[in-house]
Motif scaffolding. Structure first.
Motif, PDB file in Angstrom:
ATOM      1  N   VAL A 111       0.890  -1.192   0.007  1.00 40.99           N
ATOM      2  CA  VAL A 111       0.020  -0.057  -0.053  1.00 40.99           C
ATOM      3  C   VAL A 111       0.882   1.189  -0.115  1.00 40.99           C
ATOM      4  CG1 VAL A 111      -1.596   1.349   1.492  1.00 40.99           C
ATOM      5  CG2 VAL A 111      -2.064  -1.169   1.086  1.00 40.99           C
ATOM      6  N   LEU A 112       1.896   1.256   0.693  1.00 39.24           N
ATOM      7  CA  LEU A 112       2.826   2.521   0.807  1.00 39.24           C
ATOM      8  C   LEU A 112       3.379   2.608  -0.603  1.00 39.24           C
ATOM      9  CD1 LEU A 112       4.065   4.644   2.480  1.00 39.24           C
ATOM     10  CD2 LEU A 112       6.119   2.928   3.156  1.00 39.24           C
ATOM     11  N   ALA A 113       3.806   1.752  -1.167  1.00 39.15           N
ATOM     12  CA  ALA A 113       4.399   1.849  -2.387  1.00 39.15           C
ATOM     13  C   ALA A 113       3.496   2.479  -3.571  1.00 39.15           C
ATOM     14  CB  ALA A 113       5.090   0.498  -3.051  1.00 39.15           C
ATOM     15  N   CYS A 114       2.186   1.857  -3.384  1.00 42.83           N
ATOM     16  CA  CYS A 114       1.328   2.305  -4.339  1.00 42.83           C
ATOM     17  C   CYS A 114       0.694   3.609  -4.057  1.00 42.83           C
ATOM     18  CB  CYS A 114       0.054   1.251  -4.284  1.00 42.83           C
ATOM     19  SG  CYS A 114       0.298  -0.330  -4.983  1.00 42.83           S
ATOM     20  N   ALA A 115       0.992   4.009  -2.775  1.00 43.81           N
ATOM     21  CA  ALA A 115       0.578   5.343  -2.482  1.00 43.81           C
ATOM     22  C   ALA A 115       1.174   6.312  -3.159  1.00 43.81           C
ATOM     23  CB  ALA A 115       0.700   5.544  -0.999  1.00 43.81           C
ATOM     24  N   ALA A 116       2.482   6.295  -3.894  1.00 45.28           N
ATOM     25  CA  ALA A 116       3.354   7.208  -4.386  1.00 45.28           C
ATOM     26  C   ALA A 116       2.484   7.550  -5.809  1.00 45.28           C
ATOM     27  CB  ALA A 116       4.750   6.481  -4.929  1.00 45.28           C
ATOM     28  N   ARG A 117       1.799   6.774  -6.503  1.00 46.71           N
ATOM     29  CA  ARG A 117       1.192   7.239  -7.481  1.00 46.71           C
ATOM     30  C   ARG A 117      -0.051   7.896  -7.214  1.00 46.71           C
ATOM     31  NH1 ARG A 117      -1.336   2.250 -11.320  1.00 46.71           N
ATOM     32  NH2 ARG A 117      -2.447   3.685 -12.783  1.00 46.71           N
ATOM     33  N   LEU A 118      -0.792   7.430  -6.291  1.00 42.26           N
ATOM     34  CA  LEU A 118      -1.930   8.163  -5.891  1.00 42.26           C
ATOM     35  C   LEU A 118      -1.599   9.688  -5.082  1.00 42.26           C
ATOM     36  CD1 LEU A 118      -4.890   8.647  -4.391  1.00 42.26           C
ATOM     37  CD2 LEU A 118      -3.972   7.516  -2.481  1.00 42.26           C
ATOM     38  N   LEU A 119      -0.444   9.565  -4.450  1.00 41.73           N
ATOM     39  CA  LEU A 119      -0.167  11.024  -3.846  1.00 41.73           C
ATOM     40  C   LEU A 119       0.257  12.326  -4.858  1.00 41.73           C
ATOM     41  CD1 LEU A 119       1.372   9.967  -0.267  1.00 41.73           C
ATOM     42  CD2 LEU A 119      -1.095  10.795  -0.992  1.00 41.73           C
ATOM     43  N   ALA A 120       0.962  11.629  -5.948  1.00 43.95           N
ATOM     44  CA  ALA A 120       1.516  12.349  -7.129  1.00 43.95           C
ATOM     45  C   ALA A 120       0.299  13.162  -7.745  1.00 43.95           C
ATOM     46  CB  ALA A 120       2.056  11.611  -8.037  1.00 43.95           C
ATOM     47  N   HIS A 121      -0.944  12.849  -7.663  1.00 42.29           N
ATOM     48  CA  HIS A 121      -1.954  13.688  -8.307  1.00 42.29           C
ATOM     49  C   HIS A 121      -2.312  14.933  -7.444  1.00 42.29           C
ATOM     50  CE1 HIS A 121      -3.579  10.516 -11.099  1.00 42.29           C
ATOM     51  NE2 HIS A 121      -3.257   9.744 -10.098  1.00 42.29           N
ATOM     52  N   GLN A 243      -5.009   9.434   6.157  1.00 45.19           N
ATOM     53  CA  GLN A 243      -6.242   9.411   5.965  1.00 45.19           C
ATOM     54  C   GLN A 243      -6.937   9.295   4.446  1.00 45.19           C
ATOM     55  OE1 GLN A 243      -7.714  12.737   7.941  1.00 45.19           O
ATOM     56  NE2 GLN A 243      -8.252  11.624   9.871  1.00 45.19           N
ATOM     57  N   LEU A 244      -5.813   9.786   3.855  1.00 45.82           N
ATOM     58  CA  LEU A 244      -6.123  10.093   2.151  1.00 45.82           C
ATOM     59  C   LEU A 244      -5.938   8.505   1.512  1.00 45.82           C
ATOM     60  CD1 LEU A 244      -6.444  11.406  -0.402  1.00 45.82           C
ATOM     61  CD2 LEU A 244      -4.200  12.244  -0.476  1.00 45.82           C
ATOM     62  N   VAL A 245      -4.724   7.809   1.986  1.00 44.73           N
ATOM     63  CA  VAL A 245      -4.200   6.716   1.515  1.00 44.73           C
ATOM     64  C   VAL A 245      -5.313   5.589   1.959  1.00 44.73           C
ATOM     65  CG1 VAL A 245      -2.599   4.960   1.327  1.00 44.73           C
ATOM     66  CG2 VAL A 245      -1.828   7.259   1.279  1.00 44.73           C
ATOM     67  N   SER A 246      -5.476   5.589   3.257  1.00 42.99           N
ATOM     68  CA  SER A 246      -6.655   4.652   3.743  1.00 42.99           C
ATOM     69  C   SER A 246      -7.850   4.632   3.277  1.00 42.99           C
ATOM     70  CB  SER A 246      -6.773   5.088   5.300  1.00 42.99           C
ATOM     71  OG  SER A 246      -5.247   4.616   5.832  1.00 42.99           O
ATOM     72  N   SER A 247      -8.440   5.711   2.637  1.00 42.69           N
ATOM     73  CA  SER A 247      -9.496   5.724   2.120  1.00 42.69           C
ATOM     74  C   SER A 247      -9.999   5.051   0.721  1.00 42.69           C
ATOM     75  CB  SER A 247      -9.854   7.368   1.767  1.00 42.69           C
ATOM     76  OG  SER A 247      -9.189   7.962   0.841  1.00 42.69           O
ATOM     77  N   VAL A 248      -8.700   4.728   0.194  1.00 44.88           N
ATOM     78  CA  VAL A 248      -8.710   4.107  -1.025  1.00 44.88           C
ATOM     79  C   VAL A 248      -9.010   2.475  -0.950  1.00 44.88           C
ATOM     80  CG1 VAL A 248      -7.649   3.542  -3.341  1.00 44.88           C
ATOM     81  CG2 VAL A 248      -7.215   5.777  -2.104  1.00 44.88           C
ATOM     82  N   ARG A 249      -9.826   1.698  -1.864  1.00 46.16           N
ATOM     83  CA  ARG A 249     -10.035   0.484  -1.669  1.00 46.16           C
ATOM     84  C   ARG A 249      -8.742  -0.383  -1.638  1.00 46.16           C
ATOM     85  NH1 ARG A 249     -14.531  -2.794  -3.269  1.00 46.16           N
ATOM     86  NH2 ARG A 249     -13.959  -5.017  -3.778  1.00 46.16           N
ATOM     87  N   ARG A 250      -8.780  -1.327  -0.956  1.00 45.41           N
ATOM     88  CA  ARG A 250      -7.308  -2.166  -1.103  1.00 45.41           C
ATOM     89  C   ARG A 250      -7.745  -3.510  -1.704  1.00 45.41           C
ATOM     90  NH1 ARG A 250      -3.996  -1.136   4.654  1.00 45.41           N
ATOM     91  NH2 ARG A 250      -4.655   1.078   4.819  1.00 45.41           N
ATOM     92  N   GLU A 251      -6.859  -4.107  -2.415  1.00 45.24           N
ATOM     93  CA  GLU A 251      -6.952  -5.382  -3.225  1.00 45.24           C
ATOM     94  C   GLU A 251      -5.765  -6.124  -2.752  1.00 45.24           C
ATOM     95  OE1 GLU A 251      -9.653  -6.369  -4.762  1.00 45.24           O
ATOM     96  OE2 GLU A 251     -10.395  -4.247  -5.152  1.00 45.24           O
ATOM     97  N   GLN A 252      -5.711  -7.526  -3.114  1.00 44.21           N
ATOM     98  CA  GLN A 252      -4.406  -8.175  -2.882  1.00 44.21           C
ATOM     99  C   GLN A 252      -3.814  -8.728  -4.429  1.00 44.21           C
ATOM    100  OE1 GLN A 252      -5.200 -12.059  -1.216  1.00 44.21           O
ATOM    101  NE2 GLN A 252      -3.188 -12.307  -0.127  1.00 44.21           N
ATOM    102  N   ALA A 280     -11.458  -0.738  -9.077  1.00 44.69           N
ATOM    103  CA  ALA A 280     -10.291  -0.278  -8.514  1.00 44.69           C
ATOM    104  C   ALA A 280     -10.963   1.346  -8.343  1.00 44.69           C
ATOM    105  CB  ALA A 280      -8.870  -0.513  -9.163  1.00 44.69           C
ATOM    106  N   LEU A 281     -10.679   1.817  -7.166  1.00 45.80           N
ATOM    107  CA  LEU A 281     -11.158   3.294  -7.132  1.00 45.80           C
ATOM    108  C   LEU A 281     -10.335   4.331  -7.636  1.00 45.80           C
ATOM    109  CD1 LEU A 281     -12.538   3.497  -3.610  1.00 45.80           C
ATOM    110  CD2 LEU A 281     -13.973   3.166  -5.776  1.00 45.80           C
ATOM    111  N   ASP A 282     -10.753   5.433  -8.391  1.00 45.32           N
ATOM    112  CA  ASP A 282      -9.864   6.389  -8.947  1.00 45.32           C
ATOM    113  C   ASP A 282      -9.290   7.191  -7.785  1.00 45.32           C
ATOM    114  OD1 ASP A 282     -10.363   5.894 -11.538  1.00 45.32           O
ATOM    115  OD2 ASP A 282     -12.143   6.982 -11.726  1.00 45.32           O
ATOM    116  N   PRO A 283      -8.407   8.237  -7.977  1.00 41.20           N
ATOM    117  CA  PRO A 283      -7.848   8.795  -6.755  1.00 41.20           C
ATOM    118  C   PRO A 283      -8.995   9.614  -6.278  1.00 41.20           C
ATOM    119  CG  PRO A 283      -6.592   8.865  -8.588  1.00 41.20           C
ATOM    120  CD  PRO A 283      -7.388   8.154  -9.074  1.00 41.20           C
ATOM    121  N   PRO A 284      -8.911   9.775  -4.780  1.00 44.08           N
ATOM    122  CA  PRO A 284     -10.197  10.665  -4.169  1.00 44.08           C
ATOM    123  C   PRO A 284     -10.478  11.827  -4.729  1.00 44.08           C
ATOM    124  CG  PRO A 284      -8.730   9.540  -2.273  1.00 44.08           C
ATOM    125  CD  PRO A 284      -8.063   9.337  -3.910  1.00 44.08           C
TER     126      PRO A 284
END
Length: 295
Positions: A111-121, A243-252, A280-284
């Protein structure tokens, strides 16, 4: 131990906003370090931290990118994530700092590694330039190109989250974030004349603080201009980031088994099956982010 965050240049390790944010590890370019040494140091880091998330600008020289993948291949490790980032150098450092802040939380490595793509938005990255003659990051019209040849011309360029180019005038600034951010500024030398970034941009964007740092060595080449003043506005509060990262749906991940957010694993690059990727959810949305990181 927190998950290790790594970058490809010491000037991408920005000063933390507090005393609790871990430093980043720094990979060395091929000409500065033998492969054997790089592999050994990375192996030690993996033993200490379990997983390593390495960010690098997508403008990194090809030989350097090959070195990173060679290290991963020699170690035969799926615990090293190599993430190219389509942001200018200072913004890459800002994004790495956000991940460093989150690395001490309970977010899983995937999740932390994938958060880079999310937070870049949500990083507003740009620069003040005296010339756009060699700028190839946004479209530059002929009139703007000719205007940049005039003495004293100044331009504001925003490349993320959407490209924008304007001529700097009193009181004018590109549209900024609608949520609370901290502005990081880096310049090639002392400010000359009116400091547009601090006097106009920071005020118009209602930033919650300003931090100045040294200009990354690759910034001038990235922007194609000398005298660059680079800036990046981003969420600085680690609670809001979490909170921003945690609000996104998690998958395996069906390949390596790690948790992920988005449609692709950051460690093994395995995509979600088509049926799950569609869910998979789009960025918040901006309203959600504004609610979390209100001004």
């Amino acid at each position: 131990m927190p998950i290790a965050i790594a970058v490809t240049s010491p000037d991408l390790v920005l000063p933390p906003p507090d005393g609790q944010t871990p430093d980043a590890a720094v990979f060395q370019p091929p000409e500065a370090q033998p492969l054997e040494t790089a592999v050994t140091q990375t192996a030690i880091l993996l033993d200490q931290c379990g997983h390593v998330v390495a960010l690098y600008p997508d403008s990194l020289p090809a030989r350097y990118v090959r070195r990173l993948h060679m290290i991963r291949s020699v170690l035969e490790s799926d615990r090293l994530a190599l993430l190219p980032v389509a942001l200018p150098p200072l913004a890459v450092g800002v994004l790495a700092r956000q991940l460093r802040q989150l690395s001490v939380s309970d977010l899983s490595p995937g999740v932390l590694a994938c958060a880079a793509r999310l937070l870049a938005h949500y990083v507003y990255a740009g620069a003040q330039l005296s010339s756009v003659a060699r700028l190839d990051r946004v479209d530059v019209g002929l009139g703007t190109h000719l205007a940049s040849l005039l003495p004293g011309a100044r331009f504001a360029v925003l490349v993320n989250p959407a490209p924008r180019l304007i001529k700097v005038t009193d009181g004018e600034a590109p549209e900024g974030p609608g949520f609370g951010t901290r502005l990081t500024v880096a310049r090639a030398g002392p400010a000359k004349g009116e400091d547009w970034v601090l006097s106009t941009l920071a005020r118009r964007w209602h930033v919650q603080g300003v931090q100045e740092t040294a200009l990354p060595a690759d910034s001038g080449g990235w922007w194609g201009a000398r005298g660059t003043v680079e800036f990046a506005a981003a969420i600085a509060d680690p609670t809001v980031l979490y909170q921003l990262v945690s609000s996104v749906r998690r998958e395996q991940c069906h390949w390596c088994g790690l948790e992920l957010i988005g449609d692709r694993c950051a460690f093994c690059a395995g995509p979600l099956p088509r049926t799950e990727a569609g869910r998979a959810l789009d960025p918040p949305g901006r309203r959600t982010v504004t609610a979390l990181a209100g001004r």
